[in-house]
Design a protein around this motif. Structure first.
Motif, short mmCIF file in Angstrom:
data_model
loop_
_atom_site.label_atom_id
_atom_site.label_comp_id
_atom_site.label_asym_id
_atom_site.label_seq_id
_atom_site.Cartn_x
_atom_site.Cartn_y
_atom_site.Cartn_z
N LEU A 29 0.84 -1.20 0.00
CA LEU A 29 0.00 0.00 0.00
C LEU A 29 0.88 1.25 0.00
O LEU A 29 0.57 2.24 -0.69
N ALA A 30 1.96 1.21 0.74
CA ALA A 30 2.89 2.35 0.75
C ALA A 30 3.44 2.61 -0.65
O ALA A 30 3.54 3.76 -1.09
N ASP A 31 3.77 1.55 -1.37
CA ASP A 31 4.30 1.71 -2.74
C ASP A 31 3.27 2.39 -3.64
O ASP A 31 3.61 3.29 -4.42
N VAL A 32 2.02 1.97 -3.53
CA VAL A 32 0.96 2.54 -4.37
C VAL A 32 0.80 4.03 -4.09
O VAL A 32 0.71 4.86 -5.01
N LEU A 33 0.77 4.40 -2.82
CA LEU A 33 0.55 5.80 -2.47
C LEU A 33 1.76 6.66 -2.80
O LEU A 33 1.61 7.83 -3.19
N ARG A 34 2.95 6.11 -2.67
CA ARG A 34 4.15 6.87 -3.08
C ARG A 34 4.13 7.13 -4.58
O ARG A 34 4.51 8.21 -5.04
N GLN A 35 3.71 6.13 -5.35
CA GLN A 35 3.64 6.31 -6.80
C GLN A 35 2.64 7.39 -7.18
O GLN A 35 2.77 8.01 -8.24
N LEU A 210 -9.99 24.17 1.03
CA LEU A 210 -8.75 23.64 0.47
C LEU A 210 -8.17 24.67 -0.49
O LEU A 210 -8.90 25.27 -1.28
N ASP A 211 -6.84 24.84 -0.42
CA ASP A 211 -6.22 25.68 -1.44
C ASP A 211 -5.98 24.83 -2.68
O ASP A 211 -6.23 23.62 -2.69
N ASP A 212 -5.48 25.46 -3.74
CA ASP A 212 -5.35 24.74 -5.02
C ASP A 212 -4.42 23.55 -4.92
O ASP A 212 -4.69 22.47 -5.48
N GLU A 213 -3.30 23.70 -4.20
CA GLU A 213 -2.34 22.60 -4.10
C GLU A 213 -2.92 21.45 -3.28
O GLU A 213 -2.73 20.28 -3.61
N GLN A 214 -3.62 21.77 -2.20
CA GLN A 214 -4.26 20.73 -1.41
C GLN A 214 -5.30 19.98 -2.22
O GLN A 214 -5.41 18.75 -2.14
N LEU A 215 -6.06 20.70 -3.02
CA LEU A 215 -7.06 20.07 -3.87
C LEU A 215 -6.40 19.13 -4.88
O LEU A 215 -6.84 18.00 -5.07
N ARG A 216 -5.32 19.60 -5.51
CA ARG A 216 -4.62 18.75 -6.48
C ARG A 216 -4.03 17.51 -5.81
O ARG A 216 -4.05 16.42 -6.39
N SER A 217 -3.52 17.67 -4.59
CA SER A 217 -2.93 16.53 -3.87
C SER A 217 -3.98 15.45 -3.62
O SER A 217 -3.75 14.26 -3.84
N LEU A 218 -5.15 15.87 -3.14
CA LEU A 218 -6.22 14.91 -2.88
C LEU A 218 -6.72 14.27 -4.17
O LEU A 218 -7.01 13.07 -4.21
N GLN A 219 -6.79 15.06 -5.23
CA GLN A 219 -7.26 14.51 -6.49
C GLN A 219 -6.28 13.47 -7.04
O GLN A 219 -6.69 12.44 -7.60
N ARG A 220 -4.98 13.71 -6.87
CA ARG A 220 -3.99 12.72 -7.32
C ARG A 220 -4.15 11.41 -6.55
O ARG A 220 -4.07 10.33 -7.14
N LEU A 221 -4.35 11.52 -5.26
CA LEU A 221 -4.51 10.29 -4.47
C LEU A 221 -5.82 9.60 -4.79
O LEU A 221 -5.89 8.37 -4.82
N ALA A 222 -6.87 10.36 -5.01
CA ALA A 222 -8.18 9.78 -5.31
C ALA A 222 -8.18 8.98 -6.60
O ALA A 222 -8.99 8.07 -6.78
N THR A 223 -7.26 9.32 -7.49
CA THR A 223 -7.19 8.61 -8.78
C THR A 223 -6.00 7.67 -8.83
O THR A 223 -5.65 7.18 -9.91
N ALA A 224 -5.38 7.39 -7.67
CA ALA A 224 -4.22 6.48 -7.63
C ALA A 224 -4.63 5.11 -8.14
O ALA A 224 -5.67 4.56 -7.74
N SER A 225 -3.83 4.56 -9.01
CA SER A 225 -4.12 3.27 -9.63
C SER A 225 -3.23 2.18 -9.06
O SER A 225 -2.10 2.44 -8.63
N LEU A 226 -3.73 0.95 -9.07
CA LEU A 226 -2.92 -0.20 -8.65
C LEU A 226 -2.04 -0.71 -9.79
O LEU A 226 -1.17 -1.53 -9.59
N ALA A 227 -2.29 -0.23 -11.01
CA ALA A 227 -1.54 -0.71 -12.18
C ALA A 227 -0.09 -0.29 -12.11
O ALA A 227 0.22 0.79 -11.62
#
Length: 227
Positions: A29-35, A210-227
């Motif tokens: 799980l750590a690998d996925v979130l780091r990616q 949320l500021d713009d960077e915080q919003l982008r950070s959450l959006q990146r994680l929300a779309t994190a893929s297992l591929a």
């Protein structure tokens, strides 16, 4: 890639009896979130600090009195929270824990100590945003321990693990997600990943500013893929 920082951080605790696959899941799980760009800090309890090592040594040499185990665990956890968990969350990182206070409630509660008192003693510890409970029969967990070439320690008797399993299942913690750990590791990862994405998506849908960077950070994680 610059690390994505999450407002308030994200605390993920992985729980379950011995042999449930907690360490394997934590690593994957750590690998996925780091990616996905997150800053991820992995840790476990008991820690390798002075109090945690006393507990680790007792697993091989013989269990301490339950009250002594609780004392050492609480001292270890306070240091863990102050030195690692709270600072990481404060700067917007993800903390993934291989065991946390629910393990103390289960393992020391299995000795007969009151569960409500054990929970209350941990009021100082930040509550997990996602609590992943890997559940499987004790016999399966012990079989896995032996298959990897380890001998079960003093905490790892089938009778004790059954009591611990029952306590884990009855604990009423708001973010607990039950996962069938008798599945293969890929299936467990998929369910754990979905639980984390669910929490991130919930934050995106909340009214928290949320500021713009915080919003982008959450959006990146929300779309994190297992591929």
């Amino acid at each position: 890639m610059t690390n994505s920082l999450i407002p308030g951080g994200l605390l993920i605790a992985i729980e379950g009896i011995d042999g449930a696959g907690k360490t394997t899941l934590a690593n994957r799980l750590a690998d996925v979130l780091r990616q996905a760009g997150a800053e991820v800090v992995q840790s476990k309890e008991p820690t390798t600090g002075p109090w945690g090592m006393k507990l680790r040594e007792s697993a091989a040499t013989g269990r301490l009195q339950p009250e002594q185990e609780v004392d050492y665990l609480l001292r270890d956890r306070r240091q863990h929270v102050e030195e690692l968990i709270a600072p990481t969350l404060a700067r917007g990182g993800v903390v993934i824990l291989d065991r946390y206070f629910p393990s103390m409630v289960a393992y020391q509660g299995a000795t007969g100590l009151p569960l409500d008192e054990l929970l209350a003693a941990n009021d100082f510890a930040p509550r997990p945003d996602v609590l992943l409970l890997l559940d499987l029969p004790p016999a399966t967990g012990l079989g896995r321990i032996r298959a990897r070439g380890d001998a079960p320690n003093h905490f790892e008797t089938e009778q004790n693990l059954q009591r611990c399993r029952e306590i884990f299942l009855q604990l009423q913690l708001p973010t607990k997600q039950l996962i069938d750990a008798s599945q293969d590791a890929d299936a467990v990862l998929r369910e754990a990943h979905a639980a984390v994405i669910g929490e991130v998506t919930r934050r995106l849908g909340s009214n928290a500013p949320l500021d713009d960077e915080q919003l982008r950070s959450l959006q990146r994680l929300a779309t994190a893929s297992l591929a």
